[in-house]
Design an enzyme around this catalytic site. Sequence first.
Site, PDB file in Angstrom:
ATOM      1  N   SER A  37       0.852  -1.180   0.000  1.00  0.00           N
ATOM      2  CA  SER A  37       0.000   0.000   0.000  1.00  0.00           C
ATOM      3  C   SER A  37       0.894   1.239   0.000  1.00  0.00           C
ATOM      4  O   SER A  37       1.888   1.281   0.734  1.00  0.00           O
ATOM      5  CB  SER A  37      -0.877  -0.014   1.262  1.00  0.00           C
ATOM      6  OG  SER A  37      -1.702   1.123   1.290  1.00  0.00           O
ATOM      7  N   LYS A  41       1.190   2.034  -6.924  1.00  0.00           N
ATOM      8  CA  LYS A  41       0.489   1.270  -7.966  1.00  0.00           C
ATOM      9  C   LYS A  41      -0.577   2.106  -8.685  1.00  0.00           C
ATOM     10  O   LYS A  41      -0.608   2.141  -9.913  1.00  0.00           O
ATOM     11  CB  LYS A  41      -0.181   0.026  -7.355  1.00  0.00           C
ATOM     12  CG  LYS A  41       0.782  -0.930  -6.689  1.00  0.00           C
ATOM     13  CD  LYS A  41       0.066  -2.095  -6.037  1.00  0.00           C
ATOM     14  CE  LYS A  41      -0.912  -1.703  -4.947  1.00  0.00           C
ATOM     15  NZ  LYS A  41      -0.284  -1.039  -3.778  1.00  0.00           N
ATOM     16  N   SER A 109      -2.296  -7.340  -4.019  1.00  0.00           N
ATOM     17  CA  SER A 109      -2.170  -8.779  -4.353  1.00  0.00           C
ATOM     18  C   SER A 109      -0.953  -9.387  -3.662  1.00  0.00           C
ATOM     19  O   SER A 109       0.016  -9.761  -4.319  1.00  0.00           O
ATOM     20  CB  SER A 109      -2.134  -9.000  -5.872  1.00  0.00           C
ATOM     21  OG  SER A 109      -1.329  -8.090  -6.572  1.00  0.00           O
TER      22      SER A 109
HETATM   23  P1  ADP Z   1      -0.837   2.456  -4.024  1.00  0.00           P
HETATM   24  O1  ADP Z   1      -1.816   2.434  -5.159  1.00  0.00           O
HETATM   25  O2  ADP Z   1       0.316   1.519  -4.246  1.00  0.00           O
HETATM   26  O3  ADP Z   1      -1.442   2.327  -2.674  1.00  0.00           O
HETATM   27  P2  ADP Z   1      -0.728   5.258  -4.532  1.00  0.00           P
HETATM   28  O4  ADP Z   1      -0.351   5.421  -5.965  1.00  0.00           O
HETATM   29  O5  ADP Z   1      -2.157   5.396  -4.158  1.00  0.00           O
HETATM   30  O6  ADP Z   1      -0.129   3.853  -4.038  1.00  0.00           O
HETATM   31  O7  ADP Z   1       0.055   6.255  -3.594  1.00  0.00           O
HETATM   32  C1  ADP Z   1       1.422   6.388  -3.673  1.00  0.00           C
HETATM   33  C2  ADP Z   1       1.808   7.751  -3.116  1.00  0.00           C
HETATM   34  O8  ADP Z   1       3.206   7.886  -3.308  1.00  0.00           O
HETATM   35  C3  ADP Z   1       1.129   8.882  -3.858  1.00  0.00           C
HETATM   36  O9  ADP Z   1       0.881   9.926  -2.935  1.00  0.00           O
HETATM   37  C4  ADP Z   1       2.201   9.287  -4.886  1.00  0.00           C
HETATM   38  O10 ADP Z   1       2.089  10.631  -5.274  1.00  0.00           O
HETATM   39  C5  ADP Z   1       3.482   9.049  -4.093  1.00  0.00           C
HETATM   40  N1  ADP Z   1       4.679   8.768  -4.878  1.00  0.00           N
HETATM   41  C6  ADP Z   1       5.891   9.302  -4.624  1.00  0.00           C
HETATM   42  N2  ADP Z   1       6.808   8.849  -5.498  1.00  0.00           N
HETATM   43  C7  ADP Z   1       6.169   8.013  -6.327  1.00  0.00           C
HETATM   44  C8  ADP Z   1       6.597   7.240  -7.453  1.00  0.00           C
HETATM   45  N3  ADP Z   1       7.858   7.240  -7.873  1.00  0.00           N
HETATM   46  N4  ADP Z   1       5.673   6.497  -8.093  1.00  0.00           N
HETATM   47  C9  ADP Z   1       4.407   6.485  -7.663  1.00  0.00           C
HETATM   48  N5  ADP Z   1       3.945   7.181  -6.609  1.00  0.00           N
HETATM   49  C10 ADP Z   1       4.819   7.952  -5.937  1.00  0.00           C
END
Ligand code: ADP
Length: 210
Positions: A37, A41, A109
């Site tokens: 999390s 993703k 997953s």
């Molecule tokens: P997940 O879907 O894996 O839970 P999210 O995409 O919802 O993750 O959240 C990831 C957080 O991390 C977001 O606030 C995003 O802006 C931040 N973030 C920082 N660096 C990155 C990166 N390199 N790639 C993706 N998200 C990033």
Amino acid sequence: MSRVSPNVHWELGAVTRAQREERNQHPALVVWLTGLSASGKSTIATGLEQRLFADGVNVARLDGDNVRHGLCGDLGFSHEDRTENIRRVAEVAALLHELGHVAICAFISPYRSDRELARSLVPPDRFIEVYVKCALSVCEERDPKGLYRRAHAGEIRGFTGVDDAYEEPLDPELVVDTATLDATRAVQAVYETVAARLGAKASAQARAAD
Ligand code: ADP
């Protein structure tokens, strides 16, 4: 467990996947993003969808939080429910693949066997597993929804990485480490891998963007 009622048969339809792929000018694919999390993703899936859509690719996105509102709204986060959640989503991804789409799936997953099931539902060259890797400490610092804080406070039980396992992919098609790559670069890395698999249409756009 037999999942198929004996009186149910697969309806083939008159339009084949091959015909859809020919008209789309690209093969169908399942792009499966897995990771902790807050590893990134959803961010990567959304960025990737935008890039592929702009290329004219027939793209669809399935996201963990979204499916839990409806399709999987009856499921919680026990091991059994997580497995059922991924099984349903994997089946939807396989149906989207059969309809000629590039299905982008963004789900924690956490269990290897569930991801292997998702892989097994489409031909071997039609599945791209992307490990969205990010150190737990970085995910905990990001904590965009405050979930890690609540898990550590004991308000959420069985949270992946805190008190439930995350089984790292052993042989994914791609690893993107979002602790070191910014979001734009992470999207680009996945896009390049997908575009290479899609062939001429998307990869021509990728070259034009260089
Ligand atoms: P997940 O879907 O894996 O839970 P999210 O995409 O919802 O993750 O959240 C990831 C957080 O991390 C977001 O606030 C995003 O802006 C931040 N973030 C920082 N660096 C990155 C990166 N390199 N790639 C993706 N998200 C990033």
